[in-house]
Motif scaffolding. Structure first.
Motif, PDB file in Angstrom:
ATOM      1  N   GLN B 230       0.833  -1.277  -0.004  1.00 35.80           N
ATOM      2  CA  GLN B 230      -0.183   0.032   0.076  1.00 35.80           C
ATOM      3  C   GLN B 230       0.895   1.264   0.070  1.00 35.80           C
ATOM      4  OE1 GLN B 230      -3.737   0.652   0.472  1.00 35.80           O
ATOM      5  NE2 GLN B 230      -3.636  -1.424  -0.467  1.00 35.80           N
ATOM      6  N   PRO B 231       0.409   2.241  -0.505  1.00 33.02           N
ATOM      7  CA  PRO B 231       1.147   3.379  -0.789  1.00 33.02           C
ATOM      8  C   PRO B 231       1.482   4.324   0.948  1.00 33.02           C
ATOM      9  CG  PRO B 231      -0.818   3.966  -1.755  1.00 33.02           C
ATOM     10  CD  PRO B 231      -0.817   2.363  -1.493  1.00 33.02           C
ATOM     11  N   GLU B 232       0.460   3.826   1.434  1.00 28.65           N
ATOM     12  CA  GLU B 232       0.631   4.273   3.096  1.00 28.65           C
ATOM     13  C   GLU B 232       0.435   3.171   3.673  1.00 28.65           C
ATOM     14  OE1 GLU B 232      -2.292   7.050   5.015  1.00 28.65           O
ATOM     15  OE2 GLU B 232      -3.255   7.086   2.711  1.00 28.65           O
ATOM     16  N   PHE B 233       1.500   2.901   4.722  1.00 33.11           N
ATOM     17  CA  PHE B 233       1.248   1.564   5.531  1.00 33.11           C
ATOM     18  C   PHE B 233       1.836   2.027   6.917  1.00 33.11           C
ATOM     19  CE2 PHE B 233       6.039   1.069   5.519  1.00 33.11           C
ATOM     20  CZ  PHE B 233       6.457   1.861   4.338  1.00 33.11           C
ATOM     21  N   THR B 234       1.649   1.110   7.921  1.00 31.41           N
ATOM     22  CA  THR B 234       2.008   1.412   9.293  1.00 31.41           C
ATOM     23  C   THR B 234       3.105   0.615   9.879  1.00 31.41           C
ATOM     24  OG1 THR B 234      -0.267   2.021   9.659  1.00 31.41           O
ATOM     25  CG2 THR B 234       1.016   1.614  11.594  1.00 31.41           C
ATOM     26  N   SER B 549      -4.766 -10.605   2.435  1.00 30.91           N
ATOM     27  CA  SER B 549      -4.302  -9.407   1.891  1.00 30.91           C
ATOM     28  C   SER B 549      -4.250  -8.302   2.864  1.00 30.91           C
ATOM     29  CB  SER B 549      -4.905  -8.860   0.354  1.00 30.91           C
ATOM     30  OG  SER B 549      -4.704  -7.553   0.473  1.00 30.91           O
ATOM     31  N   ILE B 550      -3.132  -7.566   2.797  1.00 30.38           N
ATOM     32  CA  ILE B 550      -3.388  -6.515   3.906  1.00 30.38           C
ATOM     33  C   ILE B 550      -4.373  -5.606   3.579  1.00 30.38           C
ATOM     34  CG2 ILE B 550      -0.869  -6.496   4.430  1.00 30.38           C
ATOM     35  CD1 ILE B 550      -0.522  -3.926   2.634  1.00 30.38           C
ATOM     36  N   ALA B 555      -8.863  -0.219   7.030  1.00 33.21           N
ATOM     37  CA  ALA B 555      -9.932   0.272   6.797  1.00 33.21           C
ATOM     38  C   ALA B 555     -10.191   0.715   5.639  1.00 33.21           C
ATOM     39  CB  ALA B 555     -10.571   1.409   7.892  1.00 33.21           C
ATOM     40  N   PHE B 556      -9.342   1.761   5.024  1.00 29.57           N
ATOM     41  CA  PHE B 556      -9.717   2.281   3.578  1.00 29.57           C
ATOM     42  C   PHE B 556      -8.555   2.177   2.878  1.00 29.57           C
ATOM     43  CE2 PHE B 556     -12.510   4.567   6.857  1.00 29.57           C
ATOM     44  CZ  PHE B 556     -13.673   4.335   6.279  1.00 29.57           C
ATOM     45  N   PRO B 557      -8.323   0.833   2.287  1.00 24.90           N
ATOM     46  CA  PRO B 557      -7.027   0.817   1.382  1.00 24.90           C
ATOM     47  C   PRO B 557      -7.263   1.413   0.124  1.00 24.90           C
ATOM     48  CG  PRO B 557      -8.379  -1.166   1.433  1.00 24.90           C
ATOM     49  CD  PRO B 557      -9.018  -0.385   2.277  1.00 24.90           C
TER      50      PRO B 557
END
Lengths: 592, 592
Positions: B230-234, B549-550, B555-557
């Motif tokens: 994902q372009p933003e990940f944690t 899948s991640i 919540a909002f991938p």
């Protein structure tokens, strides 16, 4: 590296005789001929080390090479200090550690500024933020911040809330403040925006059945920063389904009280009092009144109903108001210059002037406008304000909004001067029953005071078309010591109700579709009744830490010009990076 | 609105006779002539409501207007179900609620797709993410995620870590992956970048004396997304001072074990085993080996030292290796087609081919290369691999890196086919002693395997110039079921040591200054020894939830093309917004 056995705040006379290892920074070192003393500092405190050159010449030679902020590890034996050497101000002041071994873990160049200097410039402290962290209260503030977010999460978890992260790369919504934009490389010409708040996402989570959501959310606004704003800030954001205003207020109060007690030890009396917006404006001249002191504003309109004073006549005839406060006992100490200063403050809010009257020892009034009032008016005025000799009466006659704001400001100035504000008090208050709409002279239409998804109160629906100015909203702000800590509302969850509000706001179906289409769609698929609140975390931490600025409670803040002096950001980027994003810099000066 | 008294999972026969109010969504409703049944769903479960038209005709008429996903509030009396009507699969299956009152809180249009349809397209589910949340396991996954972050925070808080937020608007660092850029409006022509990790900030916090930092940090990478990125990940990001590798591993293990137990109930055996990178590569052909099964790779080099088989001769002469696995009992079921498939997999990693040998019932070897080996070799091969009739032996002869990777891949393929992987097992492993440098053919120099701030192990300093390929790093990865969950390292904290590493990497003083100036400055003012680790939260949640899948745990991938189908982002923006940012869109097609 020697392994740390204790922190620098831990050792007491109970440890005397033990061999310990401490790690940290050289806070100070003194060579007193006979003995070398090192104040060793770590995150938790300071411990004094002593090294005896006679007994340990090699160790002393090594210790002599230490400078301020060297990083060392020291092993030694805990010794009780002689009674006359006890330092009562320090947790470890009853002991010292007789050094037996010392490892220099890292050297340090001379500091770029005196870390103890309270007058060091803000810019140099921001550039060397990591050094500023070592000495000032900044680290303590960061710990408070950590503790507060921990407690907030605990309370919300116990109450069945689910923390959900919402996207940082999202969509621009041109109403509201200015967005930070992020060019898309994969879709040239399109842009993400950084969120100003998770508002839409949290409402969608309610539609999705999450029922209780929270997030400690990073938000962004590209504004010309006022005094104490940051381009990125943090809010405690929550939303609940199947609830009314009281439920949200109850959860918020529990969260606030637990947080306050955890970091300050103070109890917050629950429930927190509520005041309507009308009362707040009329009595305190502000929708975020500081209630640590009273000094309420009085409505003098009735008294001057038939006044001969033309200025008052005209204001009242035009539908304006006359408002006054009694600055108790402030007559003698308020010089003309002081009152002129307050007058300037009142003028900043649009007032034409500030009338003042002093109650003389004989009970008579003196001052700028005393001569305009007859005996009855004077008596009534004194009665209304409970005026006694030595009091100073301050008055503004103007249209309602100006009179409120100006008197509200003057009230704060007087309290400040009179020392009425106890900085140790935490005074919370809910402001409720906000107006739903405010008339915009500029746009020549009614605008939403909050956002267009805020629900009016139940009686409001009938007044939407006939008298929008009389419609109150299910909106609430939480105030702490005159600062708005946060606010929220019950939302409209029914599409037909939402359409009514858009109509009242002069937003056409097409505009609504374009701006809020995905949200309106969502509401049409079974949205539950819901509402929520958002608290400004930075400000909350600041107020509980008694910090002067939110910069003092953020690890790496930006300057008032949105610049990161530590990282030197924003910065130039390679042309290749811009090419990949299909954007170019437009150089204004070349164009002209 | 009626006030909810219970959730839809709560009522049992203990509540029989009570009057209750439930709120939620109509999961299904059935009109069985005599009775109307409503399955009412909320976040916690489903409860059956019945309404009797004979007894309550008005209520029944209202109930008849309900459709799927209407939002309602129902009041009624809890009744025990007749024994033959008990639904053992449902927590509330022993009761039903006899409806006495019903409020329709919101209607719902027909759903845009069948929410129960497992074949619904990913795109439509992402567009209506809030509907997908209502029925699938997504909400359960979000709750797991919440619980995991809660436990992680609890454990780290107990261990003295301070959660510190680091900036999202920061500086571009062109090495590493591609940055997302944010144009600055106040400084035209300059850009912020979104952080790929808080690496530099967390090291600065160590210099600042925070000693134990953590953050559950949002990170960003503008990459062409591979399968599950994902372009933003944690990431769960932590850093500690005055510690070595064992300390960081110990804290991480405690955090991992507590998290796993909290959400799965499973115990993680501590300490987690450690394996050197060399062993992992040689025995399992991967730096993230899946150890839920063994099937180790064997080195066959010694056996074929004097082989007459020319292909092997050549590989060994060139410094290559011969590696094999025994696919236990897989001879009969592995058709030529299956083996050809594995051969293709091996070739993806650069192997020239995959040799296979079946152990026939008489103990003899048959297969592609059997004829090339003499009797001694065959016997030795069988002995090394403990080969028995029915086994399938698979072999790659190639240079070391290719043979490892290819056999590692084939090992996974065989395990998959043979059903050796127990999906209920959580197998953790630390991989330690990573090489410090890898030779880049492309750049014709040594590059850092991790980042240039990683410390070599103590013996490594002496080999920096003479034999960089033999230098190992104080770096560690944590592996779960063959996935890299995270990794970290001890950092270099002394400027002169850092300069040595830059030199080994061919980074000049000027380049180092330009790229890492602020960090090098910081290290010169007394940086403590420090190190840390970062775990990919999305992947961790995915593995514990057994999600595929991640996207299923966010919540909002965004889609694989970095598009937000729900918000329709990225999107066009007003020209005014671009003008304010002093940027313009470059239209490639017009240029050409």
């Amino acid at each position: 590296m020697f392994k740390r056995t204790h922190h620098c705040n831990e050792l007491t006379t109970a440890n005397v005789g033990q061999t310990v290892t401490l790690c940290g920074w050289v806070n100070a070192s003194r060579n007193l001929g006979g003995l070398i003393f090192i104040d060793l500092r770590d995150r938790e405190g300071i411990t004094q080390i002593n090294i005896d050159p006679a007994a340990r010449p090699e160790l002393a030679a090594k210790a002599a090479t230490l400078h301020e902020e060297y990083v060392i590890s020291v092993t030694g034996i805990v010794r009780a200090r002689p009674e006359n050497m006890v330092n009562a101000k320090r947790a470890t002041g009853t002991i010292e550690v007789e050094g037996t071994d010392l490892e220099i873990l890292n050297a340090a160049k001379p500091m770029p500024y005196n870390l103890e200097d309270p007058t060091a410039s803000e810019d140099i402290k921001l550039k060397y933020r990591y050094l500023d962290m070592r000495r000032c209260g900044l680290l303590a503030n960061l710990r408070y911040r950590h503790k507060m977010t921990k407690v907030i999460r605990d309370v919300l978890d116990e109450n069945g809330f689910i923390e959900v992260d919402t996207p940082i790369l999202t969509k621009s919504t041109p109403e509201g403040a200015r967005d930070y934009l992020v060019p898309s490389r994969i879709k040239p010409g399109l842009f993400f925006a950084l969120p100003q708040s998770p508002q839409q996402y949290k409402q969608l989570l309610m539609v999705g059945g999450v029922e209780r959501y929270f997030q400690i959310a990073r938000c962004f606004r590209d504004e010309d920063l006022r005094a104490d704003r940051q381009p990125e800030f943090t809010q405690v954001d929550l939303e609940m389904s199947f609830v009314d205003q009281d439920d949200i207020i109850a959860v918020s109060e529990q969260m606030i009280a637990r947080t306050v007690e955890a970091v300050t030890g103070k109890k917050v009396q629950l429930p927190i009092e509520r005041m309507t917006w009308d009362t707040a404006m009329n009595k305190y001249g502000s929708d975020k009144p500081d209630l640590r002191f009273d000094m309420a504003i009085h409505d003098m309109g009735a008294i001057f109903q038939n006044t001969a004073f033309q200025a008052f006549q005209k204001v009242l005839a035009d539908g304006g108001v006359i408002r006054a406060i009694n600055a108790k006992g402030q007559a003698a100490s308020s010089s003309r210059k002081v009152i002129d200063g307050w007058t300037e403050e009142a003028k900043l809010f649009g007032a034409h002037g500030l009338l003042w009257l002093k109650v003389d020892p004989d009970g008579k009034l003196s001052g700028s406008a005393a001569k305009f009032f007859n005996e009855d008016e004077t008596a009534a005025m004194k009665a209304e304000l409970a005026a006694e000799p030595g009091d100073l009466l301050l008055m503004v006659a103007d249209k309602w909004s100006v009179a409120c704001a100006a008197m509200g400001r003057v009230r704060l100035c007087v309290a400040d001067k009179a020392g009425l504000i106890d900085p140790s008090v935490l005074r919370f208050e809910w402001i409720v029953d906000f107006p739903m709409f405010e008339w915009s002279e500029e746009d020549n239409k009614w605008n939403a005071v909050h956002h267009p998804f805020t629900a009016p109160n139940d009686e409001g629906w009938a007044l939407l078309e006939s008298d929008p100015g009389k419609v109150y909203a299910k909106a609430y702000d939480i105030i702490l010591n005159g600062c708005e800590l946060g606010g929220g509302s019950i939302r409209i969850h029914q599409p037909e109700r939402q359409a009514q509000i858009f109509k009242a706001l002069g937003i056409s179906d097409e505009q609504a579709r374009l701006r809020f289409g995905h949200l309106l769609d969502a509401f049409s698929f079974g949205a539950p009744p819901h509402g929520g609140i958002a608290l400004g975390l930075d400000r909350f931490v600041m107020l509980l830490c008694s910090a002067k600025s939110i910069r003092e409670v953020i690890a790496f803040p930006k300057t008032a010009k949105s610049f990161d002096l530590l990282m030197d950001a924003p910065d130039t980027v390679d042309k290749k990076q811009l090419d990949e994003l299909h954007i170019a810099i437009v150089n204004d000066t070349e164009d002209k």
